[in-house]
Design a protein around this motif. Sequence first.
Motif, short mmCIF file in Angstrom:
data_model
loop_
_atom_site.label_atom_id
_atom_site.label_comp_id
_atom_site.label_asym_id
_atom_site.label_seq_id
_atom_site.Cartn_x
_atom_site.Cartn_y
_atom_site.Cartn_z
N PRO A 236 49.13 68.68 47.94
CA PRO A 236 47.80 69.18 48.36
C PRO A 236 46.75 69.05 47.27
N LEU A 237 47.13 69.14 46.00
CA LEU A 237 46.16 68.99 44.93
C LEU A 237 45.68 67.54 44.82
N VAL A 238 46.60 66.59 45.00
CA VAL A 238 46.22 65.18 44.96
C VAL A 238 45.24 64.86 46.08
N MET A 239 45.43 65.49 47.24
CA MET A 239 44.56 65.24 48.39
C MET A 239 43.15 65.79 48.15
N LEU A 240 43.00 66.75 47.23
CA LEU A 240 41.68 67.31 46.93
C LEU A 240 40.88 66.45 45.95
N SER A 241 41.55 65.55 45.28
CA SER A 241 40.87 64.77 44.24
C SER A 241 39.90 63.78 44.84
N CYS A 242 38.73 63.65 44.21
CA CYS A 242 37.70 62.73 44.66
C CYS A 242 37.73 61.44 43.85
N THR A 243 38.89 60.85 43.76
CA THR A 243 39.02 59.59 43.03
C THR A 243 40.19 58.81 43.60
N ASP A 244 40.33 57.58 43.21
CA ASP A 244 41.45 56.76 43.67
C ASP A 244 42.73 57.25 42.99
N THR A 245 43.68 57.70 43.80
CA THR A 245 44.93 58.28 43.26
C THR A 245 46.12 57.37 43.49
N SER A 246 45.89 56.09 43.80
CA SER A 246 47.01 55.19 44.09
C SER A 246 47.93 55.01 42.88
N LEU A 247 47.34 54.92 41.68
CA LEU A 247 48.17 54.79 40.48
C LEU A 247 48.98 56.05 40.25
#
Length: 364
Positions: A236-247
Amino acid sequence: MPALELHPLIQWLSRDSQETPHLNNGLKHSGLGAVTTPLAVCPFDSSQMKPTEGPEQGNHTLLTEFVLSGLSNHPELQHLLFFTFCLIYTFTVIGNLLIFMATLHPTLCTPMYFFLRVLSFLDISTASIVVPKMLVNFLSEDRSISYMGCATQLYCVIFFAATECYLLAAMAYDRYMAICNLLRYAIIMNSRVCLSLVLLSCCSGNVVSVVQTAWVFTLPFRGPKKINYFFCDIPPLVMLSCTDTSLYEKQIITATVLVIFTPFCLILVSYACIVSSILKISSAEGRHKTFSTCSSHLTVVTLYYASGTLIYLRPKSSNSQYTKKVLALIYTTIIPTLNPLIYSLRNKDVKGVLIKIIGELRKI
């Protein structure tokens, strides 16, 4: 027109352009499309945030707290959920404390019960990190958790969970040595080796927890502060991030392989050797007793590793958030409750000591 007066207009154009393609094409030709596009990528509510200090003040805003949505948004279920999980948590603490006390008995001084004692401690710790905060949120309208509080909770959950993954592998190795190398078991699995395996599990869990927590909280959180979960966790924290989280998602998959799949493969190898040895036992009663001892550990392993894999292998998958909440409940709440039942009801020695302890407590 002043720049401050253009902001509402641009927001309106951005929202309306997503609904009407012909207007979107017009904006692109007019040059406003480049201005309005970022607004759709990372929407935020400025009332939920505070501006940063320094040279960038006024241009960026950062979250100072999060809000946990909990298990359910239905007000009529909050009191029922509170009493249900309060009962579960009470049973978890009492059950694991009894197992902890039972394994301190002189008759249960083998490595298997030493590992079981550590497992009980980890189960109490995991449940205590998650459940009390969840119980408070059931009865409170303020479900906020501070930025540092969220980071601390995430670190503790990952630490205890990762340590338990490695500990379960150490317990499988102990069962392998006890069944396949019985004559050398006491020499190989001495107290020094057992303590070293526990410390190695703790150190590995700490490294994983520090790295994961540090990486998650280096992500920019400039979006909605509401976490659709009942505790601070990676997905859930990753889903809140406003950036590309693919890496970062690739890094999570790597960590999942190291923390879950590697110990699980070691467990499978250990039990393959154990099954091969059991089948060589001529006595049917001996085979049943050995299988019974191993089945308790396999039950815990299957539930624990399966739930963890489904959650962390694809942190931003299309699985419903409700499904992830249920899986998270399994390894943070349900399994710590089941462990005392699994290891006590299927072990005559533990049951015998527990009966003595309960009898002594009644006299008091």
